[in-house]
Design a protein around this motif. Structure first.
Motif, PDB file in Angstrom:
ATOM      1  N   ILE A 127      -4.221   1.961 -15.633  1.00 39.83           N
ATOM      2  CA  ILE A 127      -3.086   1.044 -15.497  1.00 39.83           C
ATOM      3  C   ILE A 127      -3.447  -0.340 -16.050  1.00 39.83           C
ATOM      4  O   ILE A 127      -4.478  -0.912 -15.710  1.00 39.83           O
ATOM      5  CB  ILE A 127      -2.634   0.922 -14.019  1.00 39.83           C
TER       6      ILE A 127
ATOM      7  N   GLY B 101      -5.789   7.476 -13.052  1.00 42.71           N
ATOM      8  CA  GLY B 101      -4.552   6.725 -13.257  1.00 42.71           C
ATOM      9  C   GLY B 101      -4.715   5.250 -12.931  1.00 42.71           C
ATOM     10  O   GLY B 101      -4.296   4.378 -13.702  1.00 42.71           O
ATOM     11  N   ALA B 102      -5.337   4.951 -11.803  1.00 46.83           N
ATOM     12  CA  ALA B 102      -5.534   3.560 -11.393  1.00 46.83           C
ATOM     13  C   ALA B 102      -6.421   2.808 -12.383  1.00 46.83           C
ATOM     14  O   ALA B 102      -6.182   1.636 -12.677  1.00 46.83           O
ATOM     15  CB  ALA B 102      -6.138   3.504  -9.991  1.00 46.83           C
TER      16      ALA B 102
ATOM     17  N   SER C 117      -1.083  10.524 -10.918  1.00 39.75           N
ATOM     18  CA  SER C 117      -0.551   9.403 -10.157  1.00 39.75           C
ATOM     19  C   SER C 117      -1.194   8.087 -10.582  1.00 39.75           C
ATOM     20  O   SER C 117      -2.368   8.046 -10.968  1.00 39.75           O
ATOM     21  CB  SER C 117      -0.835   9.651  -8.673  1.00 39.75           C
ATOM     22  N   ASP C 118      -0.419   7.034 -10.471  1.00 41.70           N
ATOM     23  CA  ASP C 118      -0.944   5.695 -10.709  1.00 41.70           C
ATOM     24  C   ASP C 118      -1.954   5.294  -9.630  1.00 41.70           C
ATOM     25  O   ASP C 118      -2.671   4.315  -9.787  1.00 41.70           O
ATOM     26  CB  ASP C 118       0.186   4.671 -10.788  1.00 41.70           C
ATOM     27  N   LYS C 119      -2.024   6.062  -8.552  1.00 42.01           N
ATOM     28  CA  LYS C 119      -2.972   5.791  -7.468  1.00 42.01           C
ATOM     29  C   LYS C 119      -4.230   6.663  -7.554  1.00 42.01           C
ATOM     30  O   LYS C 119      -5.179   6.455  -6.809  1.00 42.01           O
ATOM     31  CB  LYS C 119      -2.315   6.030  -6.106  1.00 42.01           C
ATOM     32  N   SER C 120      -4.245   7.654  -8.457  1.00 40.45           N
ATOM     33  CA  SER C 120      -5.416   8.520  -8.613  1.00 40.45           C
ATOM     34  C   SER C 120      -6.544   7.713  -9.265  1.00 40.45           C
ATOM     35  O   SER C 120      -6.289   6.671  -9.878  1.00 40.45           O
ATOM     36  CB  SER C 120      -5.075   9.726  -9.495  1.00 40.45           C
ATOM     37  N   PRO C 121      -7.789   8.160  -9.140  1.00 36.86           N
ATOM     38  CA  PRO C 121      -8.894   7.402  -9.742  1.00 36.86           C
ATOM     39  C   PRO C 121      -8.711   7.145 -11.239  1.00 36.86           C
ATOM     40  O   PRO C 121      -8.896   6.015 -11.704  1.00 36.86           O
ATOM     41  CB  PRO C 121     -10.119   8.274  -9.471  1.00 36.86           C
TER      42      PRO C 121
ATOM     43  N   GLU D 200       0.809  -1.226   0.000  1.00 39.43           N
ATOM     44  CA  GLU D 200       0.000   0.000   0.000  1.00 39.43           C
ATOM     45  C   GLU D 200       0.836   1.267   0.000  1.00 39.43           C
ATOM     46  O   GLU D 200       0.513   2.233  -0.644  1.00 39.43           O
ATOM     47  CB  GLU D 200      -0.935  -0.009   1.208  1.00 39.43           C
TER      48      GLU D 200
ATOM     49  N   ILE E  20       1.630   9.144 -16.693  1.00 39.46           N
ATOM     50  CA  ILE E  20       1.356   8.397 -15.466  1.00 39.46           C
ATOM     51  C   ILE E  20       2.646   8.361 -14.651  1.00 39.46           C
ATOM     52  O   ILE E  20       3.689   7.909 -15.139  1.00 39.46           O
ATOM     53  CB  ILE E  20       0.883   6.954 -15.773  1.00 39.46           C
TER      54      ILE E  20
ATOM     55  N   ALA F 191     -13.440   5.107 -14.865  1.00 34.27           N
ATOM     56  CA  ALA F 191     -12.763   5.570 -13.658  1.00 34.27           C
ATOM     57  C   ALA F 191     -13.818   5.993 -12.641  1.00 34.27           C
ATOM     58  O   ALA F 191     -14.754   6.720 -12.978  1.00 34.27           O
ATOM     59  CB  ALA F 191     -11.845   6.746 -13.980  1.00 34.27           C
TER      60      ALA F 191
END
Length: 159
Positions: free
Chosen positions: A131, A127-128, A121-125, A2, A107, A141
């Motif tokens: 991926i 971006g995630a 970010s790869d963790k943003s809604p 995490e 990304i 998203a």
């Protein structure tokens, strides 16, 4: 994991350089401000001292945050990035299906995220959601405003 931050070597090096600058140049500047503010006398009514202490607290918090991020970073080999699949280090052009608007984002890992500069970010809604997907696919998203469908127009390395 995490609390893992995925960075390219270039991004990692930029973070290290900024951390070094904060630890040296900025820390010295704030210490000089504190010393000068103390010379003004009574600290209980010294707004310059209060401002310098506040700046010192913010600086130390930023240093601690960066140290944590770097300690929990994974370096991504930019040469091993698959240009057909969206991941950290790729630049993607997407179409908001509902609005008909095209956007281009790089990304990046959480520490480098700056939507104003086109880095998400790869963790943003968004971006995630992107991926692992490829050009031509449509993804949804889960944003704070509700679900948004994006069509992937192009995927490139870097930029």
């Amino acid at each position: 994991m995490e609390n893992e931050f995925r960075l390219t070597q270039e991004e990692y090096d930029q973070q290290k350089a900024e951390l070094t600058w904060l630890r040296t140049v900025e820390r010295d500047r704030i210490n000089a401000d504190l010393k000068e503010a103390k010379s003004f006398g009574d600290l209980s009514e010294n707004s310059e001292y209060d401002e310098a202490k506040s700046a010192q607290g913010k600086l130390e918090a930023r240093i601690a945050e960066m140290e944590y991020q770097l300690a929990h970073s994974t370096i991504i080999d930019a040469s091993a990035i698959d240009s057909s699949v969206i991941g950290v280090g790729t630049t993607v052009t997407i179409l908001d299906v509902e609005l008909g608007e095209t956007m281009t984002y790089k990304i990046v890992g959480v520490p480098q995220a700056s939507p104003d500069e086109g880095k998400i970010s790869d963790k943003s809604p968004v971006g995630a959601a992107l991926i692992g997907h490829k050009k031509g696919e449509t993804v949804t998203a889960q944003t704070p405003g509700g679900p948004v469908d994006f069509e992937i127009i192009d995927v490139q390395i870097g930029k």
